[in-house]
Each structure stands twice: as structure tokens, then as C-alpha cells.
Enzyme design. Structure first.
Site, short mmCIF file in Angstrom:
data_model
loop_
_atom_site.label_atom_id
_atom_site.label_comp_id
_atom_site.label_asym_id
_atom_site.label_seq_id
_atom_site.Cartn_x
_atom_site.Cartn_y
_atom_site.Cartn_z
N LYS A 7 -12.13 -1.98 7.52
CA LYS A 7 -11.50 -2.92 8.44
C LYS A 7 -12.02 -2.66 9.86
O LYS A 7 -12.70 -3.49 10.44
CB LYS A 7 -9.97 -2.82 8.41
CG LYS A 7 -9.37 -3.36 7.10
CD LYS A 7 -8.91 -2.25 6.23
CE LYS A 7 -8.01 -2.63 5.08
NZ LYS A 7 -8.36 -3.71 4.20
N ASP B 198 -1.21 6.43 6.37
CA ASP B 198 -2.29 5.54 5.93
C ASP B 198 -2.58 4.58 7.08
O ASP B 198 -1.80 3.68 7.36
CB ASP B 198 -1.83 4.77 4.68
CG ASP B 198 -2.86 3.75 4.20
OD1 ASP B 198 -3.91 3.60 4.86
OD2 ASP B 198 -2.61 3.12 3.16
N TRP C 215 0.82 -1.22 0.00
CA TRP C 215 0.00 0.00 0.00
C TRP C 215 0.85 1.26 0.00
O TRP C 215 0.49 2.26 -0.63
CB TRP C 215 -1.01 -0.03 1.16
CG TRP C 215 -1.93 -1.21 0.97
CD1 TRP C 215 -1.97 -2.35 1.72
CD2 TRP C 215 -2.87 -1.40 -0.10
NE1 TRP C 215 -2.88 -3.22 1.19
CE2 TRP C 215 -3.45 -2.68 0.08
CE3 TRP C 215 -3.27 -0.63 -1.19
CZ2 TRP C 215 -4.42 -3.19 -0.79
CZ3 TRP C 215 -4.23 -1.13 -2.06
CH2 TRP C 215 -4.80 -2.40 -1.85
N1 PMP Z 1 -4.10 1.06 2.53
C1 PMP Z 1 -4.14 -0.07 3.26
C2 PMP Z 1 -3.22 -0.21 4.44
C3 PMP Z 1 -5.01 -1.09 2.91
O1 PMP Z 1 -5.04 -2.23 3.63
C4 PMP Z 1 -5.87 -0.93 1.80
C5 PMP Z 1 -6.88 -1.97 1.38
N2 PMP Z 1 -6.75 -3.22 1.84
C6 PMP Z 1 -5.77 0.25 1.07
C7 PMP Z 1 -4.90 1.23 1.47
C8 PMP Z 1 -6.64 0.49 -0.13
O2 PMP Z 1 -7.90 0.80 0.34
P1 PMP Z 1 -9.15 1.04 -0.61
O3 PMP Z 1 -9.53 -0.29 -1.15
O4 PMP Z 1 -10.16 1.60 0.36
O5 PMP Z 1 -8.77 2.01 -1.66
#
Ligand code: PMP
Length: 357
Positions: A193, A169, A102
Site C-alpha cells: 500500500k 498491523d 484483518w
Molecule cells: N492487514 C491489513 C490491514 C491489510 O489491509 C492486508 C491486505 N489488504 C493484510 C493485513 C494482509 O496482507 P497480505 O496480503 O500482505 O498478507
């Protein structure tokens, strides 16, 4: 009704009491005669929900009064774009601590439109570790990091200690433990989550971030405009915001982040205790940086991993397959994953390792 033990990485398990409240609100929201999904986002009833969601998030996370809070759409992924677009000028550069997928994606999005440097990257060891400390590059405008790596199962113990504005994030560990929001310029998290269903992203903006945001951007991407309109420039995810408000009420009723953190620590200890008990299991992350939210591990072979996932699934333990970039197994044990679920998983692991060891 029979509910399985849900270890999915997200969308993930929510408190049953919250789901029951949502169920009740669907046909008739609080005696309005209108269903939760049928309420205008401009109605007094929704306005009260929206305000309460913000107030609760502020209380739970001790967000400073001069920070702004938004509930946007587009997921955490849209923030990967909105943050550099709003915070970085053309001649400026941001730093990224690439501790997993991520952070890497966030870096890639920043590079698409601005200058950005990956100042640390653990790709070589498949993101099994975290830096003990990081040194920002000279003149970096901000530093982006991901507090918890959903896929590889590593988690920073605390906010990074650097003297540049911090962007975090927090998608997979927000509200799982106390955190010092005031040390951050921006905190953001997809809700799916620890906060509710997918389709809502909490975005927390410091005065510094608001000052930097130039305005005049395409409206949906513009922090100034979104803040001016209190996140109501267009139709927000009304259902998702109500669900998030109810999850935060549950967090507060559960004793707040200190109590939630103690329970998360106990659950993680139980699971890592089983992983460390026998050489049958191998944890992915280095011990000192193990995540309390996502536990990535493996059995002695890919065949046994597959058998584990299939047998666990049949026994009502769902979502245990590891992410394809790491393989093996992963148990996501977010706030709403109960001690009973973790206990059931540990018992299943003990039985499986005894039968296959
Ligand atoms: N950052 C983290 C730490 C994640 O775990 C995720 C999704 N699993 C995301 C960003 C992306 O999130 P989204 O699907 O809401 O765009």
C-alpha cells in the site's frame, strides 16, 4: 504513456518517479552491468540497497536503535502466525481488538496455535466504529490491533493507550503519518500500500519481542534466526526491497511524515467533504474514526454503485468498487495517490450525483 487515477486498495499506486527509477534499474543496476532482478542477494550492490532500506525506514519512522527491522516474505498474513508463535508460550494468552477483517484473521491465526481472546468486536455494526478505549484482560501477554481498517475505512487516531505490549498491523497506514514506534512491541506491514510492491513485509521488533522469541522454531518462522541472519536466511525479495528503498527515499524527499501527513489529511478532507456535502452519498465509518487512507462510502442504491464504478472506470478512475464484505464504493488514497487524483474523483462524484440525484 497514459496513467489512470488509481484508487486500488493494494497493490496500489506508487510514485511515478519511483517506477521510472525501477525501470532504469532493470537492465543495468547502477552501472554494475547486471539488472536489478539479476543481482545476487549476497552482492555488495544489493547489500547497500538492503542497508539503505533499513536505515531509511528507521529514519522515517524514528525507530528506536534497539529495535530490529526485517524485510520478510509471506505478507502481513504470515505475521498473523509468526507473532503468536514467537511471542506467546503455551500457557499464555493474547488479546485482539477486532475492528475488521484483518484483525479477525489475525485472531483466528493466533487461536489456531495458542490462546487468544477477542476483547472487542464490532461485527454487529459491520465494523463502522472503533473503541474509544480498551481494557486488556488480566494477564494478557500482548494486545494486537490494526491501526487502519483497509476494508471498512476506520483508523485509530493514535497508538492504543494500554499497559500491555502492543502489536500493531500497520499494513494500510504505515508511513502515512508520524507514529510512536517505541510504544509498540511489534509493528508489521505488507508493503503493497504505502511502501512498495507486494512480496515484502516490514517487521519491526522491540527488545521485548526479541527476548520472548524462544528460537529453535522452523527457520523461516523464527524471529531469532531471521534477525541473526539479517533477513538473509533465504533469498529475499530483492526487487521489492529496492522498490521499498526508493519509495522511502521519495517519502524523505517529500519532507518526511509531517509533510506526507498534511497532504493525506487534505486529500481525505476533500473526499469526505464531498461525501458530507449531499445526502446522495453515505460514508460507512462513524465520522470521528474515518480513515485517511481508505474511504468507504455508497450512493443511494447498489445499482447506482455499480453504474458509478463502471462510469468511473471508463473515465480513467480505477479501483473504486467497495470490498464485498461492505459493498458500495471505496477510494484508497495512499501516500502516492496525488491531490490531482483526489480532485478528479471529487469532480466525478459531483457530476455523478448531479446526474443521478
Ligand atoms: N492487514 C491489513 C490491514 C491489510 O489491509 C492486508 C491486505 N489488504 C493484510 C493485513 C494482509 O496482507 P497480505 O496480503 O500482505 O498478507
Amino acid at each position: 504513456m497514459s496513467r489512470c487515477h488509481n484508487f486500488s486498495a493494494g497493490p496500489a499506486v506508487l510514485p511515478l518517479s519511483v517506477i521510472e527509477q525501477l525501470q532504469q534499474a532493470l537492465p543495468d543496476f547502477q552501472g554494475t552491468g547486471l539488472g536489478l532482478m539479476e543481482l545476487s542477494h549476497r552482492s555488495a550492490a544489493f547489500d547497500a540497497v538492503h542497508r539503505s532500506a533499513e536505515e531509511r525506514l528507521r529514519r522515517v519512522l524514528s525507530i528506536p536503535d534497539d529495535y530490529r527491522v526485517l524485510f520478510l516474505q509471506g505478507g502481513a498474513s504470515l505475521q498473523f502466525h509468526m507473532i503468536p508463535l514467537n511471542l506467546l508460550r503455551a500457557d499464555e494468552s493474547a488479546d485482539f481488538v477486532v475492528t475488521g477483517t484483518w484483525a479477525k484473521k489475525a485472531h483466528a491465526e493466533a487461536v489456531r496455535i495458542r490462546q487468544a481472546q477477542a476483547i472487542w468486536d464490532a461485527a454487529e455494526t459491520n465494523y463502522d466504529r472503533l473503541p474509544a478505549s480498551v481494557t486488556p484482560s488480566p494477564g494478557a501477554t500482548y494486545l494486537h490491533y490494526c491501526s487502519n481498517n483497509t476494508i471498512f475505512g476506520t483508523q485509530f487516531p493514535d497508538a492504543l493507550d494500554v499497559d500491555v505490549p502492543l502489536v500493531c498491523d500497520m499494513s494500510s497506514d504505515i508511513c502515512s503519518r508520524p507514529v510512536d514506534v517505541s510504544r509498540h512491541a511489534v509493528v508489521f506491514a505488507g508493503a503493497q500500500k504505502n511502501l512498495g510492491p507486494s512480496g515484502v513485509t516490514a517487521v519491526i521488533l522491540s527488545p521485548w519481542a526479541m527476548q520472548r522469541a524462544p528460537g529453535g522454531l522452523p527457520p523461516m518462522l523464527d524471529y531469532q534466526l531471521q534477525v541473526d541472519k539479517r533477513g538473509l536466511f533465504n533469498t529475499p525479495n530483492t526487487f521489492g526491497i529496492y522498490a521499498l528503498e526508493r519509495v522511502l527515499a521519495w517519502v524523505e524527499e517529500s519532507g518526511g511524515l509531517d509533510a506526507i501527513a498534511a497532504q493525506n489529511e487534505a486529500k481525505a478532507q476533500a473526499l469526505y467533504g464531498e461525501i458530507d456535502r449531499t445526502p446522495f452519498w453515505t460514508g460507512h465509518a462513524e465520522r470521528t474514526v474515518r480513515s485517511q487512507m481508505n474511504v468507504a462510502f455508497r450512493s443511494p442504491s447498489a445499482q447506482l454503485d455499480a453504474a458509478f464504478v463502471a462510469e468511473a472506470d471508463a473515465a480513467g478512475l480505477k479501483g473504486l468498487k467497495g470490498h464485498r464484505s461492505v459493498g458500495g464504493l471505496r477510494a484508497s488514497i495512499y501516500n502516492a495517490c496525488g491531490v490531482d487524483s483526489v480532485g478528479a474523483l471529487v469532480a466525478f462524484m459531483q457530476d455523478f450525483s448531479a446526474r443521478n440525484g
